[in-house]
Design an enzyme around this catalytic site. Structure first.
Site, short mmCIF file in Angstrom:
data_model
loop_
_atom_site.label_atom_id
_atom_site.label_comp_id
_atom_site.label_asym_id
_atom_site.label_seq_id
_atom_site.Cartn_x
_atom_site.Cartn_y
_atom_site.Cartn_z
N ASN A 203 0.86 -1.19 0.00
CA ASN A 203 0.00 0.00 0.00
C ASN A 203 0.90 1.23 0.00
O ASN A 203 1.48 1.58 1.02
CB ASN A 203 -0.90 -0.03 1.25
CG ASN A 203 -1.76 1.22 1.36
OD1 ASN A 203 -1.81 2.04 0.44
ND2 ASN A 203 -2.45 1.37 2.48
N TRP A 204 0.99 1.86 -1.16
CA TRP A 204 1.90 3.00 -1.29
C TRP A 204 1.34 4.27 -0.65
O TRP A 204 2.04 5.27 -0.55
CB TRP A 204 2.19 3.28 -2.78
CG TRP A 204 2.96 2.18 -3.46
CD1 TRP A 204 3.37 0.98 -2.91
CD2 TRP A 204 3.44 2.18 -4.81
NE1 TRP A 204 4.05 0.24 -3.84
CE2 TRP A 204 4.12 0.94 -5.02
CE3 TRP A 204 3.36 3.08 -5.88
CZ2 TRP A 204 4.71 0.61 -6.25
CZ3 TRP A 204 3.94 2.75 -7.10
CH2 TRP A 204 4.60 1.53 -7.27
N LYS A 205 0.07 4.26 -0.27
CA LYS A 205 -0.58 5.43 0.33
C LYS A 205 -0.36 6.66 -0.58
O LYS A 205 -0.31 6.51 -1.80
CB LYS A 205 -0.08 5.65 1.76
CG LYS A 205 -0.25 4.36 2.60
CD LYS A 205 -0.04 4.55 4.06
CE LYS A 205 -0.22 3.19 4.78
NZ LYS A 205 -0.08 3.31 6.23
N HIS B 95 -9.43 1.28 5.14
CA HIS B 95 -8.14 1.45 5.81
C HIS B 95 -8.34 2.37 7.02
O HIS B 95 -9.16 3.30 6.96
CB HIS B 95 -7.12 2.05 4.84
CG HIS B 95 -5.74 1.99 5.38
ND1 HIS B 95 -5.28 2.89 6.32
CD2 HIS B 95 -4.72 1.11 5.18
CE1 HIS B 95 -4.03 2.56 6.64
NE2 HIS B 95 -3.67 1.48 5.97
N GLU C 100 -6.74 4.79 8.07
CA GLU C 100 -6.56 6.21 7.77
C GLU C 100 -7.84 6.81 7.18
O GLU C 100 -8.16 7.97 7.42
CB GLU C 100 -5.36 6.38 6.82
CG GLU C 100 -4.05 6.13 7.57
CD GLU C 100 -2.96 5.48 6.74
OE1 GLU C 100 -3.02 5.53 5.51
OE2 GLU C 100 -2.03 4.91 7.36
N GLU D 224 -5.23 -4.92 10.61
CA GLU D 224 -4.20 -3.89 10.81
C GLU D 224 -4.47 -3.19 12.14
O GLU D 224 -5.26 -2.22 12.18
CB GLU D 224 -4.25 -2.86 9.68
CG GLU D 224 -3.96 -3.43 8.31
CD GLU D 224 -3.41 -2.37 7.36
OE1 GLU D 224 -2.34 -2.60 6.82
OE2 GLU D 224 -4.05 -1.31 7.19
N GLY E 129 2.57 2.34 10.91
CA GLY E 129 3.52 3.45 10.78
C GLY E 129 4.23 3.81 12.07
O GLY E 129 4.86 4.87 12.16
N SER F 272 3.59 -2.02 10.48
CA SER F 272 5.03 -2.12 10.75
C SER F 272 5.62 -3.48 10.40
O SER F 272 6.57 -3.95 11.03
CB SER F 272 5.33 -1.76 12.22
OG SER F 272 4.98 -0.41 12.46
N GLY G 191 2.92 -1.09 4.32
CA GLY G 191 2.95 0.35 4.04
C GLY G 191 4.36 0.80 3.73
O GLY G 191 4.87 0.62 2.63
N GLY G 192 5.02 1.39 4.72
CA GLY G 192 6.34 2.00 4.53
C GLY G 192 7.34 1.14 3.78
O GLY G 192 8.02 1.62 2.87
P1 13P Z 1 3.11 0.44 7.74
O1 13P Z 1 3.62 -0.84 7.14
O2 13P Z 1 3.82 1.65 7.26
O3 13P Z 1 3.01 0.34 9.23
O4 13P Z 1 1.60 0.62 7.20
C1 13P Z 1 0.75 -0.45 7.22
C2 13P Z 1 -0.47 -0.10 6.47
O5 13P Z 1 -1.20 0.79 6.84
C3 13P Z 1 -0.74 -0.83 5.22
O6 13P Z 1 -2.01 -0.56 4.74
#
Ligand code: 13P
Length: 251
Positions: free
Chosen positions: A9-11, A96, A98, A168, A174, A214, A235-236
């Site tokens: 997930n590149w956000k 998600h 967010e 999640e 994050g 994470s 994510g990251g």
């Molecule tokens: P991180 O891997 O950056 O913690 O993010 C996870 C995430 O929200 C994937 O959708």
């Protein structure tokens, strides 16, 4: 055997050129490898077409990060499941944390998004997970149960069999604080139990349940080694091609 998936997930990251560089390196590195899982890339919507072209060549799948709860029409700025499907996009992330937090998306809104995707032959990657204080108050199982019931359990068996669930925990997203393998397994096992109670053991057994929060190149293997953890929503670490490829190779 249920599907194993690693999804990136590149956000809201990367310019067009940076996104093209990222996908081309990932595609090239994965091309040389034998994979034990499906790989899904979830870029920002404006890059979906470009990413799809790379993905098609290298056998990767593509997901949108969000979809409208509405059909087509006068909804300025929205992107419908009909549009995504017409571009051969296979998946969309739904709910998600967010989006739940910053855009006030409720389980009821998310249930509509899930319906839109299924009506348009797409597959939801449905995100659930508790906040830190909810875990500390020991209501994390109740929260996850409510998210499953209100977001997904209106579906019939056939519909549900197209859903991927992503657990999640919000406190892990994050933050660098990853769930322990035991915490992940415990919750994934509980989610599978909920599915078997609502539907059948067979459907529960076939449902892919991803872990997100994470997850990185160092901890992915110990998370994925658990019986009920079928991969990750990353994510990251999905923005770093070498790390993402390492995670994909963690099964
Ligand atoms: P991180 O891997 O950056 O913690 O993010 C996870 C995430 O929200 C994937 O959708």
């Amino acid at each position: 055997m249920r599907k194993k998936i690693v999804a990136g997930n590149w956000k809201m990251n990367k310019s067009f050129q940076e996104a093209e560089e990222l996908i081309s390196v990932i595609a090239e590195e994965l091309d040389e490898k034998e994979l034990d899982c499906d790989v899904v890339v979830c870029p920002p919507a404006v890059y979906l077409e470009m990413i799809s072209d790379y993905a098609e060549e290298s056998g990767l799948s593509v997901a949108a990060q969000n979809v409208s709860a509405h059909d087509n029409g006068a909804y300025t700025g929205e992107i419908s499941a009909y549009m995504l499907n017409s571009m051969n996009i296979e998946y969309s992330i739904v709910g998600h944390s967010e989006r739940r937090t910053y855009f006030n998306e409720t389980n009821a809104d998310l249930a509509k998004k899930v319906d839109m995707l299924l009506e348009n032959n797409m597959k939801p990657i449905f995100c659930i997970g508790e906040l830190l204080d909810q875990r500390e108050e020991n209501v994390h199982f109740d929260i996850v149960k409510q998210q499953m019931e209100e977001g997904l359990f209106h579906l019939n068996e056939d519909e549900f069999s197209n859903v991927v669930v992503a657990y999640e925990p919000v406190w892990a997203i994050g933050t660098g604080v990853v769930a322990t393998p035991e915490q992940a397994q415990e919750m994934h096992n509980y989610i599978r139990l909920l599915i078997s109670e609502k539907y059948t053991n067979e459907i529960a057994d076939q449902t892919t349940i991803l872990y997100g929060g994470s997850c990185n190149a160092q901890n992915a293997a110990t998370l994925f080694a658990n019986e009920d953890v079928d991969g990750g929503l990353i994510g990251g670490a999905s923005l770093k091609p070498d790390d993402f490829v390492k995670i994909v190779m963690s099964f």
